[in-house]
Scaffold this active site. Structure first.
Site, PDB file in Angstrom:
ATOM      1  N   ARG A 176      33.489  37.455  47.308  1.00  0.00           N
ATOM      2  CA  ARG A 176      35.414  37.132  48.003  1.00  0.00           C
ATOM      3  C   ARG A 176      34.469  38.184  49.055  1.00  0.00           C
ATOM      4  NH1 ARG A 176      37.545  42.988  45.685  1.00  0.00           N
ATOM      5  NH2 ARG A 176      35.718  43.704  44.266  1.00  0.00           N
ATOM      6  N   GLU A 223      54.143  39.783  52.152  1.00  0.00           N
ATOM      7  CA  GLU A 223      53.807  38.757  52.676  1.00  0.00           C
ATOM      8  C   GLU A 223      54.716  38.019  53.059  1.00  0.00           C
ATOM      9  OE1 GLU A 223      54.106  40.800  49.443  1.00  0.00           O
ATOM     10  OE2 GLU A 223      51.795  40.881  49.027  1.00  0.00           O
ATOM     11  N   HIS A 280      40.948  35.965  45.108  1.00  0.00           N
ATOM     12  CA  HIS A 280      40.939  36.203  43.768  1.00  0.00           C
ATOM     13  C   HIS A 280      41.837  34.556  43.363  1.00  0.00           C
ATOM     14  CE1 HIS A 280      39.628  40.167  45.613  1.00  0.00           C
ATOM     15  NE2 HIS A 280      40.375  41.167  43.877  1.00  0.00           N
ATOM     16  N   ASP A 292      41.790  42.630  35.588  1.00  0.00           N
ATOM     17  CA  ASP A 292      43.110  43.564  36.360  1.00  0.00           C
ATOM     18  C   ASP A 292      44.555  42.140  35.764  1.00  0.00           C
ATOM     19  OD1 ASP A 292      43.055  44.955  37.611  1.00  0.00           O
ATOM     20  OD2 ASP A 292      43.056  43.883  39.528  1.00  0.00           O
ATOM     21  N   GLN A 303      47.938  39.118  38.751  1.00  0.00           N
ATOM     22  CA  GLN A 303      46.801  38.871  39.719  1.00  0.00           C
ATOM     23  C   GLN A 303      45.964  37.847  39.923  1.00  0.00           C
ATOM     24  OE1 GLN A 303      48.923  42.123  39.326  1.00  0.00           O
ATOM     25  NE2 GLN A 303      47.006  42.894  41.220  1.00  0.00           N
ATOM     26  N   ARG A 353      37.059  36.129  43.127  1.00  0.00           N
ATOM     27  CA  ARG A 353      35.939  37.506  42.988  1.00  0.00           C
ATOM     28  C   ARG A 353      34.764  37.900  42.845  1.00  0.00           C
ATOM     29  NH1 ARG A 353      35.668  42.227  40.588  1.00  0.00           N
ATOM     30  NH2 ARG A 353      36.327  44.225  41.210  1.00  0.00           N
TER      31      ARG A 353
END
Lengths: 279, 324
Positions: free
Chosen positions: B17, B65, B116, B124, B128, B174
């Site tokens: 990332r 979004e 991600h 998480d 996610q 990530r």
């Protein structure tokens, strides 16, 4: 035309009448479409395109300095097409191919398919966000055009409208003007019965917008309100235009179920007579 | 993570990332039409580098979004090259309709970052994780779909996506990925898969973090006398039909490996091409119709069978099927 010459109100009313006839012919010939939703906003679109509100160049649809008009209530596509033909963006013959295979005149407007269509709409709720994007783009490009977005009332049930409303106020988009075609009906019935929107003025004000109300069928009133909101600084404006769904054809005005259907050829004949004043 | 260890790949100090963030900053520096739209995750997606350097061309649209995509589309219509960025799960699942109408159907010049992607995003949990993003993007004609596999290819992909005129989706991860390509010399052509290991006994087709895992698996298989070709399928659409046809014809068996659901991901698209071009035995490594859970990425990869061990096992099966 960069700056439209001012047209007399009587002439604008005549243009609106002819646009309704175009909408009627287009949708009747296609056998489907949303004539009543187009009729309710006919004076609004007439005032914008032919009343000297919008600056545009039909022969240069992507002229960077043009004012933007986004038809967020995409089901009123026939109204947009009637205006684009009259303004000179497209050949008039093209509008009679509405909803036919191989025609760029799609059932709902598709961007980059037909000149003058600024955004793809038809899934409701999306046009105001595009308008905010055009505002930010104009700012970066240091152009001072204005952006007009026509919203449906039922459309305001969509969350994205309020996301965009919040963002427009946040970005102090004072060159953004929304016009709400408040005809009080959505597909399945009266808005107050199906999903209440009131108090609408308070809602928009609380989102940081300057609010005007207008008679959506009074061209002079609409032009006055468009002029008034040009003076608003630091916040976006909305003109809540009170309208009648199906305006101009009495039996369509009286029956909200015309929302998603065209008139039969027999009904169209009656409507034609009424719009022509020969009935 | 031990990705790439068996293949002798050099670890890279930064997570992918961060590499994306640097690559985005580079294209923003080179092209003043690049603007970045953030769904309030700039510190996670690392678009914050652009925010710090070019604040005028960075817009945090907030946790909205649908609006994020719509505003990006408006900017594209004004001649800008918007990078519309968020976690792939939030962006695609919240704003699929907006991506469909305002970007794909309008065929505008916008870039969508789904960060991600996959299951390797820390602890998480499944809310996610973007495990369905490639399938969702597959439902949007006009979109180019890119999944870089290492730092150099991330830089190359971000540049290629920015230069390409039209809608592009780019998936990022990530985690830190080892170096597969030299940083200054990564072959990257949209639609052209890279052969990152030669071999004639079977082909492993992989994307994203699974390319390093595939190279690890190939190193293990080599010790058993099985020479696997490894294809980095960095472009999911348009898919490199020629590379797949050659792989099927020349190696006779194919294994696909992806950090994504098996339904509608890279593997199912590869299978369609292979079935048409030159059917051979195939095996598929990916998530089998399941959501996952919170956990350390390595633990999750092991539990959900997305490791070099799983790829090698699938390869042995495919190789045996070819022989049989």
């Amino acid at each position: 035309m960069d700056a439209n010459p001012k047209t007399a109100v009587s002439e604008l009313n005549e243009i609106a009448r002819q646009m309704r006839l175009d909408i009627l012919e287009m949708t009747t010939q296609a056998g489907s479409g949303h004539p009543s939703s187009s009729f309710s906003a006919t004076e609004i679109v007439t005032a914008l395109y032919f009343g000297g509100v919008l600056c545009y160049r039909p022969d240069e649809p992507l002229w960077p300095e043009r004012d933007r008009f986004i038809m967020s209530k995409g089901h009123a596509a026939p109204l947009l097409y009637a205006a684009l033909a009259r303004a000179g963006y497209i050949e008039r013959d093209l509008i009679w191919t509405l909803r036919e295979v191989d025609s760029p005149v799609q059932g709902h407007p598709i961007q980059n398919v037909l000149p003058g269509v600024e955004a793809t709409t038809g899934s409701l709720g999306q046009g105001l966000s595009a308008g905010v994007g055009h505002v930010l783009g104009g700012r970066l490009n240091q152009l001072d055009y204005r952006v007009y977005v026509l919203l449906g009332d039922g459309e305001c049930e969509a969350g994205q409208v309020w996301e965009a409303a919040m963002a427009a106020a946040h970005f102090q988009a004072d060159n953004l003007v929304a016009i709400l075609d408040y005809n009080k009906f959505q597909e399945t019935g009266p808005i107050s019965r199906e999903m209440a929107l009131e108090p609408l003025v308070d809602k928009w004000r609380s989102f940081g917008w300057h609010v005007e109300e207008a008679d959506g069928h009074d061209v002079a009133d609409l032009l006055a309100k468009f002029a008034a909101v040009e003076a608003v600084k630091g916040q976006p404006s909305i003109i809540i235009a009170h309208t009648v769904k199906g305006k101009g054809v009495s039996f369509v005005e009286a029956d909200f179920t015309f929302h998603g259907r065209a008139l039969t050829p027999q009904q169209a004949e009656l409507a034609r007579e009424e719009l022509n004043g020969t009935r | 993570m031990e990705l790439g260890k068996q293949a002798g790949l050099k670890p890279y100090p930064q997570p992918l990332r961060n590499v994306f963030g640097e690559a985005l900053l580079n294209v923003a520096r080179d092209n003043e039409k690049v603007v970045v739209l953030d769904g309030d995750l700039g510190n996670s997606t690392k678009t914050e580098y652009v925010r710090q350097t070019f604040p005028d061309r960075f817009f945090n649209i907030g946790i909205a979004e649908s609006n994020l995509v719509g505003i990006g589309a408006g900017l594209a219509a004004c001649g800008f090259v918007p990078w519309i960025t968020s976690f792939s799960s939030f962006l695609l699942c919240n704003a699929y309709d907006q991506i469909r109408l305002a970007v794909a159907m309008s065929n505008i010049n916008a870039k969508v970052l789904g960060s991600h992607g996959g299951i390797t995003l820390g602890k998480d949990g499944p809310t996610q994780m973007g495990i369905e993003d490639l399938a969702l993007m597959g439902g949007l004609p006009t979109f180019v779909i890119l999944v870089p596999s290492d730092p150099a290819s991330m830089h190359a992909a971000v540049k290629a996506a920015t230069d390409y005129v039209g809608p592009v989706f780019l998936r990022s991860s990530r985690v830190a990925l080892p170096e597969i390509y030299p940083m200054d010399n990564c072959p990257f052509e949209i639609g052209k898969a890279n052969v990152v290991r030669q071999g004639s006994d079977l082909t492993i087709v992989a994307c994203g973090i699974m390319v390093a895992a595939a190279l690890d698996a190939a190193a293990v298989l080599a010790k058993e006398g099985i020479e696997a070709r490894v294809l980095d399928m960095h472009t999911i659409r348009p898919m490199d039909v020629d590379a797949l046809a050659a792989a099927a014809r020349e190696t006779g068996a194919i294994v696909t490996a992806e950090e994504h659901l098996l339904q509608g991901g890279m593997g199912s698209n590869v299978a369609r091409v292979v079935a048409e071009q030159h059917p051979v035995p195939m095996r598929f490594v990916g998530l089998a119709d399941t959501y996952t859970e919170s956990g350390d990425p390595d633990d999750l990869l092991r539990k959900y069978k997305l490791t070099a061990v799983d790829i090698a096992a699938a390869a042995r099966e495919a190789y045996a099927a070819k022989a049989g």
